[in-house]
Motif scaffolding. Structure first.
Motif, mmCIF file in Angstrom:
data_model
loop_
_atom_site.group_PDB
_atom_site.id
_atom_site.type_symbol
_atom_site.label_atom_id
_atom_site.label_comp_id
_atom_site.label_asym_id
_atom_site.label_seq_id
_atom_site.Cartn_x
_atom_site.Cartn_y
_atom_site.Cartn_z
ATOM 1 N N ILE A 1 37.789 39.611 32.391
ATOM 2 C CA ILE A 1 36.637 39.430 31.492
ATOM 3 C C ILE A 1 35.322 39.386 32.281
ATOM 4 C CG2 ILE A 1 37.906 38.337 29.618
ATOM 5 C CD1 ILE A 1 37.089 35.614 30.693
ATOM 6 N N THR A 2 35.406 39.756 33.558
ATOM 7 C CA THR A 2 34.193 39.805 34.394
ATOM 8 C C THR A 2 34.121 41.147 35.115
ATOM 9 O OG1 THR A 2 35.420 38.615 36.143
ATOM 10 C CG2 THR A 2 34.027 37.304 34.671
ATOM 11 N N LEU A 3 34.694 41.224 36.304
ATOM 12 C CA LEU A 3 34.584 42.437 37.117
ATOM 13 C C LEU A 3 35.255 43.632 36.465
ATOM 14 C CD1 LEU A 3 33.570 43.558 39.848
ATOM 15 C CD2 LEU A 3 35.807 42.986 40.807
ATOM 16 N N ASP A 4 36.442 43.436 35.900
ATOM 17 C CA ASP A 4 37.141 44.556 35.263
ATOM 18 C C ASP A 4 36.380 45.056 34.039
ATOM 19 O OD1 ASP A 4 39.149 44.555 37.141
ATOM 20 O OD2 ASP A 4 40.526 43.341 35.954
ATOM 21 N N ALA A 5 35.754 44.140 33.307
ATOM 22 C CA ALA A 5 34.958 44.545 32.147
ATOM 23 C C ALA A 5 33.767 45.379 32.589
ATOM 24 C CB ALA A 5 34.493 43.312 31.381
ATOM 25 N N ALA A 6 33.149 44.991 33.708
ATOM 26 C CA ALA A 6 32.027 45.783 34.240
ATOM 27 C C ALA A 6 32.498 47.161 34.682
ATOM 28 C CB ALA A 6 31.382 45.039 35.402
ATOM 29 N N LYS A 7 33.690 47.218 35.303
ATOM 30 C CA LYS A 7 34.222 48.504 35.760
ATOM 31 C C LYS A 7 34.515 49.430 34.583
ATOM 32 C CE LYS A 7 36.319 46.996 40.130
ATOM 33 N NZ LYS A 7 37.594 46.764 40.861
ATOM 34 N N ILE A 8 34.950 48.865 33.467
ATOM 35 C CA ILE A 8 35.194 49.676 32.275
ATOM 36 C C ILE A 8 33.933 50.444 31.905
ATOM 37 C CG2 ILE A 8 35.582 49.555 29.770
ATOM 38 C CD1 ILE A 8 38.176 49.188 31.195
ATOM 39 N N LEU A 9 32.775 49.793 32.089
ATOM 40 C CA LEU A 9 31.486 50.407 31.735
ATOM 41 C C LEU A 9 30.856 51.149 32.903
ATOM 42 C CD1 LEU A 9 30.024 47.395 29.702
ATOM 43 C CD2 LEU A 9 31.228 49.396 28.814
ATOM 44 N N ASP A 10 31.608 51.278 34.016
ATOM 45 C CA ASP A 10 31.112 51.951 35.228
ATOM 46 C C ASP A 10 29.873 51.271 35.796
ATOM 47 O OD1 ASP A 10 33.128 53.787 35.425
ATOM 48 O OD2 ASP A 10 32.072 55.377 34.373
ATOM 49 N N ILE A 11 29.842 49.941 35.712
ATOM 50 C CA ILE A 11 28.751 49.152 36.289
ATOM 51 C C ILE A 11 29.291 48.460 37.538
ATOM 52 C CG2 ILE A 11 27.265 47.141 35.932
ATOM 53 C CD1 ILE A 11 27.099 47.958 32.998
ATOM 54 N N ASP A 12 28.592 48.617 38.655
ATOM 55 C CA ASP A 12 29.134 48.129 39.922
ATOM 56 C C ASP A 12 28.405 46.931 40.506
ATOM 57 O OD1 ASP A 12 26.771 49.277 40.693
ATOM 58 O OD2 ASP A 12 27.671 50.852 41.936
ATOM 59 N N ASP A 13 27.501 46.291 39.756
ATOM 60 C CA ASP A 13 26.793 45.131 40.302
ATOM 61 C C ASP A 13 26.844 43.925 39.364
ATOM 62 O OD1 ASP A 13 25.140 46.050 38.315
ATOM 63 O OD2 ASP A 13 23.314 46.054 39.529
ATOM 64 N N MET A 14 27.903 43.856 38.551
ATOM 65 C CA MET A 14 28.090 42.721 37.656
ATOM 66 C C MET A 14 29.549 42.293 37.679
ATOM 67 S SD MET A 14 25.783 43.833 34.315
ATOM 68 C CE MET A 14 26.418 42.459 33.363
ATOM 69 N N GLY A 15 29.793 41.028 37.331
ATOM 70 C CA GLY A 15 31.156 40.555 37.187
ATOM 71 C C GLY A 15 31.733 39.842 38.388
ATOM 72 N N ALA A 16 30.909 39.528 39.384
ATOM 73 C CA ALA A 16 31.393 38.819 40.564
ATOM 74 C C ALA A 16 30.251 38.028 41.175
ATOM 75 C CB ALA A 16 31.969 39.793 41.586
ATOM 76 N N ILE A 17 30.610 37.038 41.970
ATOM 77 C CA ILE A 17 29.610 36.300 42.751
ATOM 78 C C ILE A 17 29.745 36.785 44.183
ATOM 79 C CG2 ILE A 17 28.768 34.045 43.483
ATOM 80 C CD1 ILE A 17 29.972 32.847 40.981
ATOM 81 N N ALA A 18 28.934 37.776 44.510
ATOM 82 C CA ALA A 18 28.988 38.416 45.829
ATOM 83 C C ALA A 18 27.606 38.974 46.140
ATOM 84 C CB ALA A 18 30.037 39.527 45.846
ATOM 85 N N PRO A 19 27.238 39.078 47.429
ATOM 86 C CA PRO A 19 25.928 39.609 47.790
ATOM 87 C C PRO A 19 25.667 40.972 47.151
ATOM 88 C CG PRO A 19 26.964 38.634 49.708
ATOM 89 C CD PRO A 19 27.994 38.629 48.617
ATOM 90 N N GLY A 20 24.482 41.117 46.560
ATOM 91 C CA GLY A 20 24.111 42.370 45.920
ATOM 92 C C GLY A 20 24.389 42.412 44.436
#
Length: 427
Positions: A362-381
């Protein structure tokens, strides 16, 4: 409940349990955010108790990144998150957020449009950023939502929005175009033979209309490229990015037959597809892999769809998708009820997923579904969409969400439910 102003000061969360999603769970760690982005995540950001000394040390090293980080720390608001948890903001897929205010009142329901082929329609044009529902949903940790048009056939285009904004333009998050196709189906087959034949004939006709529509769209694009278009057709013009590989087709389908027909369509035109629903997706994992399809599974709290299936099959399907190596995210197809997304993910933990896998769905995988690469995680960038909570985000009764940040902005957690609660406490 005013939208928050842009982040003006760096924020340093210290001593937190950080659920990074990309790098596991870090205990007693610090997170630095500035200008709406995550700058650093570490178990020990250097000399955070003495920012001036940290800056001097960094300057001596002549390392630009360390100098910048130390300067930000020296200016930061320090938030002690000891014994608390940091989670990335949750992304709700397949919602009608901001399109529906009161479901039973047609004037306040803008999720549908008449017609079978409407790829030119954009749900975002009807999105209401002032909806009273939005604050009641985001208080459960949902920072972004995919706003999806409903209907039959090609219903239009969806968009990803922030759950805290003044206007539609403020809310919109840039992403690839997302077209939505509701695959034709028969809800209940009649027991009467003649009626059943009519239903199946009508279903076959509607499926043929879907294939004809995409054939017409392709011919229109080819004619346009050849300079032979005399009359502009907004429907087929809108579909062009799909044929050019610059858009995704979200196909709402549950049964194996529907999904196999959707795969056939994807193969014919080399479409990038996402199956929404996907109750039987785990049964056709190999076929989905052939077309690099992804799945938004939205039946986590549903009942079985067939009489001979186990009562808990719908609960187990996320684990079955994981086992079958099908890329998927969890969705909760609703407007106000999408607040139950973290609970749905928590349910999947009881039936086969790990907690980390459920959070990722419900975070990183959801962002990947939408081809978004800078949401869904707490990481630099990554964007600073962060939840500060005292408990487990997947258990709404124990989550204890204290604050939520969207692009580094601390948002107001007040909402109509809270107002009514306080009102009637005083009665």
């Amino acid at each position: 409940m005013l939208p928050a102003a842009p982040q003006s000061q760096p924020i340093l969360f210290t001593n937190a349990t950080v659920h990074t999603v990309t790098n596991g769970v870090l205990l007693d760690s610090d997170v630095l955010i500035a200008d709406g982005k995550v700058i650093a995540v570490s178990k020990d950001l250097e000399l955070t108790t003495d920012p001036a000394a940290a800056l001097a040390t960094a300057q001596q090293s002549d390392h630009a990144q360390l100098i910048n980080q130390a300067e930000l720390i020296s200016q930061a608001q320090i938030i002690d998150a000891s014994d608390k948890h940091l989670y990335p903001g949750l992304i709700a897929l397949d919602t009608t957020m901001g399109l529906v205010e009161v479901e039973m009142m047609r004037p306040s329901n803008d999720a549908y449009e008449v017609g079978f082929i409407n790829p030119q329609l954009e749900a975002i044009t009807a999105f209401n950023p002032d909806s009273e529902i939005i604050p009641t949903v985001r208080v459960n940790g949902i920072t972004h939502a995919q706003v999806v048009p409903q209907g039959d056939g090609l219903s239009g285009q969806s968009a990803l929005v922030s759950m805290d904004s003044w206007t539609i333009e403020d809310a919109l998050v840039e992403s690839k175009k997302q077209f939505h196709l509701y695959w034709p189906h028969v809800r209940w087959l009649s027991k009467d033979d003649d009626k059943r034949k009519e239903q199946l004939a009508d279903l076959e006709h509607r499926v043929a209309k879907v294939f004809d529509a995409f054939s017409d769209g392709q011919r229109y694009l080819l004619a346009k490229q050849a300079g032979k278009i005399d009359k502009i057709d907004l429907r087929w013009q809108a579909l062009a990015p799909l044929y050019e590989g610059n858009a995704q087709l979200f196909i709402h389908a549950q049964s194996q037959q529907q999904i196999e027909q959707a795969i056939a369509l994807a193969k014919q035109y080399s479409f990038s597809i996402v199956i929404v629903g996907g109750y039987d997706a785990w049964r056709v994992a190999d076929a989905l892999a052939e077309v690099d399809a992804k799945v938004v599974y939205n039946q986590t709290l549903a009942l079985p769809k067939r009489k001979d299936e186990p009562i808990d099959l719908a609960f187990k399907i996320p684990a079955l998708l994981k086992q079958a190596q099908v890329p998927f995210a969890l969705g909760f197809s609703s407007d106000w009820n999408s607040r139950n997304l973290p609970f749905a993910a928590g349910q999947s933990v009881a039936y086969g997923l790990t907690k980390d896998e459920a959070l990722q769905s419900i975070t990183l995988d959801a962002a990947k579904i939408l081809d978004i690469d800078d949401m869904g995680a707490i990481a630099p960038g990554f964007k600073a969409n962060i939840i500060l909570a005292t408990g487990d985000i997947l258990d709404p009764m124990q989550a204890g969400i204290e604050s939520i940040y969207i692009d580094g902005r601390k948002i107001d957690l007040n909402n109509r439910h809270q107002q009514l609660y306080q009102k009637y406490l005083k009665r």
